[in-house]
Design a protein around this motif. Sequence first.
Motif, PDB file in Angstrom:
ATOM      1  N   ARG A 435      -7.908 -35.376 -18.816  1.00  0.00           N
ATOM      2  CA  ARG A 435      -6.985 -36.352 -18.236  1.00  0.00           C
ATOM      3  C   ARG A 435      -6.684 -37.401 -19.300  1.00  0.00           C
ATOM      4  O   ARG A 435      -7.420 -37.560 -20.282  1.00  0.00           O
ATOM      5  N   SER A 437      -6.468 -40.823 -21.159  1.00  0.00           N
ATOM      6  CA  SER A 437      -7.411 -41.933 -21.222  1.00  0.00           C
ATOM      7  C   SER A 437      -7.121 -42.782 -22.444  1.00  0.00           C
ATOM      8  O   SER A 437      -6.160 -42.523 -23.184  1.00  0.00           O
ATOM      9  N   THR A 456     -12.492 -34.109 -18.526  1.00  0.00           N
ATOM     10  CA  THR A 456     -12.791 -34.640 -17.191  1.00  0.00           C
ATOM     11  C   THR A 456     -14.298 -34.699 -17.006  1.00  0.00           C
ATOM     12  O   THR A 456     -15.032 -33.793 -17.396  1.00  0.00           O
ATOM     13  N   TYR A 459     -19.041 -39.215 -15.134  1.00  0.00           N
ATOM     14  CA  TYR A 459     -19.997 -40.242 -15.530  1.00  0.00           C
ATOM     15  C   TYR A 459     -19.548 -41.595 -15.009  1.00  0.00           C
ATOM     16  O   TYR A 459     -18.368 -41.921 -15.045  1.00  0.00           O
ATOM     17  N   THR A 460     -20.507 -42.356 -14.540  1.00  0.00           N
ATOM     18  CA  THR A 460     -20.159 -43.651 -13.954  1.00  0.00           C
ATOM     19  C   THR A 460     -20.042 -44.712 -15.056  1.00  0.00           C
ATOM     20  O   THR A 460     -20.523 -44.521 -16.170  1.00  0.00           O
ATOM     21  N   ALA A 461     -19.416 -45.797 -14.690  1.00  0.00           N
ATOM     22  CA  ALA A 461     -19.252 -46.903 -15.638  1.00  0.00           C
ATOM     23  C   ALA A 461     -20.615 -47.320 -16.163  1.00  0.00           C
ATOM     24  O   ALA A 461     -21.571 -47.438 -15.403  1.00  0.00           O
ATOM     25  N   VAL A 475     -18.595 -45.623 -21.073  1.00  0.00           N
ATOM     26  CA  VAL A 475     -17.620 -45.382 -20.009  1.00  0.00           C
ATOM     27  C   VAL A 475     -17.396 -46.712 -19.297  1.00  0.00           C
ATOM     28  O   VAL A 475     -18.339 -47.348 -18.834  1.00  0.00           O
ATOM     29  N   GLU A 477     -15.453 -49.539 -16.617  1.00  0.00           N
ATOM     30  CA  GLU A 477     -15.172 -49.646 -15.192  1.00  0.00           C
ATOM     31  C   GLU A 477     -13.780 -49.105 -14.848  1.00  0.00           C
ATOM     32  O   GLU A 477     -13.573 -48.561 -13.769  1.00  0.00           O
ATOM     33  N   ASP A 478     -12.825 -49.253 -15.749  1.00  0.00           N
ATOM     34  CA  ASP A 478     -11.469 -48.784 -15.460  1.00  0.00           C
ATOM     35  C   ASP A 478     -11.266 -47.368 -15.998  1.00  0.00           C
ATOM     36  O   ASP A 478     -10.135 -46.919 -16.163  1.00  0.00           O
ATOM     37  N   ASP A 479     -12.367 -46.694 -16.282  1.00  0.00           N
ATOM     38  CA  ASP A 479     -12.352 -45.294 -16.709  1.00  0.00           C
ATOM     39  C   ASP A 479     -11.833 -45.080 -18.132  1.00  0.00           C
ATOM     40  O   ASP A 479     -11.607 -43.959 -18.546  1.00  0.00           O
ATOM     41  N   THR A 480     -11.629 -46.163 -18.874  1.00  0.00           N
ATOM     42  CA  THR A 480     -11.346 -45.966 -20.292  1.00  0.00           C
ATOM     43  C   THR A 480     -12.685 -45.877 -21.011  1.00  0.00           C
ATOM     44  O   THR A 480     -13.744 -45.917 -20.379  1.00  0.00           O
TER      45      THR A 480
END
Length: 493
Positions: A435, A437, A456, A459-461, A475, A477-480
Motif C-alpha cells: 500500500r 506510504s 502490507t 504492526y502497531t504504532a 511504525v 500512529e498515522d501508519d507512515t
Amino acid sequence: MLQKREVKARREGLPDLVDAEDRPVVLRFAPNPNGPLSFGHARGLVINSTYRERYNGTFILRFDDTDTKVKPPMLEAYKSIEEETEWLTGRKPDRVVIASDRIEEYYVHANQMLEGGFGYVCRCSAEDFKVHRVGKTACPCRDQSKEDNIVLWKSMLKGVFQPGDAVVRVKTDMTLKNPALRDWPALRLQDTKAHPHPRPTIGSNYVVWPLLDFQSAVEDHLQGVTHIIRGKDLMDSTRKQKLLYEHFGWTYPETTYWGRVKVHEWGGFSTSQMRKDVEAELYEGWSDPRLPTLQALKMRGIDSKALRSFWLELGITQKDISVPLATLYSHNTKVVDSTAPRLTFVRNPISFSLEGDTPSEVSLPVHPNDASMGMRTWSLRSKKILLEGADIELMDLRLKEFADVALNDTVASMGSTERKDKRPIVHWLSSDQSRESKLCYTKDNEIHHVNGHVETHAYTAGTIVQLERIGYARVMEDDTLLLCHEELGEENV
RNA sequence: GCUCGUAUAGUGUAGUGGCCCAUCAUGAAGGACUCUCAUUCCUUCGACCCGGGUUCAAAUCCCGGUACGAGCACCA
C-alpha cells in the motif's frame, strides 16, 4: 601480584560510590518541571537509578519547581516526567517529592536559620549587595538583631515587601575566597499574583519562595539523601550548601559531578528555549523528532536500553564532551536488531509486469537470523511488482528471496529462482501485497519524507522494523514510517 | 576581574607510581559470512596538552604554562 592485575583490569560500568557499603543509599534526581525531560536529563536518571539498583537503595524523583517567573513550571510536565522516568529507568521512582508542596517545611528551616543567627533578612537591592560581595564588606542588614530579622521575616511572609525589596541570606563569611559563596541568598519574594504557580493547589498561596541552593539543601537532608551525583555546574552550589549544613550541624551527602555534554548534531539545548519554540509552533509538539527530548527519541525509535547503555558508557567524568549521534545509534542497533521484523519499503516505486513462469505466491523470512519469527507470504496473482526507482538502471537484477529478472521497458522477465550469478540483489514488492506510504526522516533540523509503497503489515504504532536495504524505522500512529537513525544519503532520496 | 574544575587515538572511555611501546567501544579502511547497503565475525589505522620537578621508576604525584568549561542570578 595476581590480585593487583585484577585491580587494573578494565573497569566495567560505573565506579563504586564512596562510603556506600554500610548504610542505605538514597539518591535523587531533581529536574525543574518547566518542560518534558530532554536527552541531557537522561544522564541524571540513568546514573542515579543505576546506582539505586546496584546498592538496592532508594531513588527519589524530586520536582524543583520553586520559580514561577524565570523558568516557570509546566503543569503537564509533572506527569510526563514521571512517565519518562519510568520508561527510561524501567520502574517507578521509590518516592516522588514536589518542592512546591513543601514550602512550609522550608519556612520552618528559614525561621531556624534566623533564630539561630546564621541568616538574616537583607533589604539591599541586588546591585547594592553585589558591591558588598565584590568588596568583601558586610551590608548594613548583616548585623541586625535576631529580633529584627524575625520581624522582617514575618513582614516578608505577610506580603509587605515587593519582590526585590527583601531576601533572606545565609550568613557565611564576606571574605571567603570564592565570591559565589559570600552570604548567598536563600529565599526571595515572587509576585505570584502576576505569576501564579501553575499547580492549582499552590497558585498564589505563597509570596516567599526558597532558591535552589536552600530548597535543595534542606530537602536533601529531610529526605536522607546520602549521595548526590550531578553536573559540575553545581559545584559552587555544593560549597554553598555545605556552609548551610555546617550551620545546621548536618552532614552533607557524598557528591560526584559530571561534565557538560553536547551532541555534535544538536549543539547545546535548553528546556526554556525548546518551550518557546514549541509554543511558537516551530515544532509539532514536544515529541517532534527534531527535538532532543526523551519523548522525541522514543518517537524516533530509540530504545530506553540503548539510551541507558549510552550514558553508562560515557560514565561520570568531569570532562566536557561532545558526542556524535552515531554512538547512540550503534547502541540502539544492538538493542533493536534482533527483534526488529524485516519489512519492505520501495521508494519512488516503478511498476513492472512479471512475465514467465511465476508462482502464485512467495514466502520470505520475517527475520533472517530468527526462524521463530516466521515467514511472510506475498501473493503474486496480479503479476505486478514494484521496484525502487534507483535500482532499475541495472537491467539484470535478483529480486530478494525470489528470482532473477531481466528488465525491459515495463516488463520483468522471470529467470532462475536459484541464485546463479553475482547480480545485484534488490528489495521489491508485489503490488498485491503493498500500500502507499511515506517514509519520514529528519535532516538538518527539517522533516523530509519519501513517498513509496510499503509491504502490507499489521504492526502497531511504535513497532520498530527494519526496512530492508534502508534502515530501522518506527511504525507511526498515522501508519507512515519514521527512520530511526536519520542517515538517508542523497542518492537514495 | 575573582573563584572553581577538566585535559589519554577522529569521538567517547579504562587506567590513582612499576603489570602500559596504554583498555574497551565507536569511527574509518579492508576482508569473511549473508538471497538486505542490516546483523555477526576477522584484520588494520589511531592517543597519554606543553615545560619543569619528585622518584630507581610518572599517563598516574607536585609546580608552572596553555587550552577548554563552569560559578560569582532576588534561575534551576
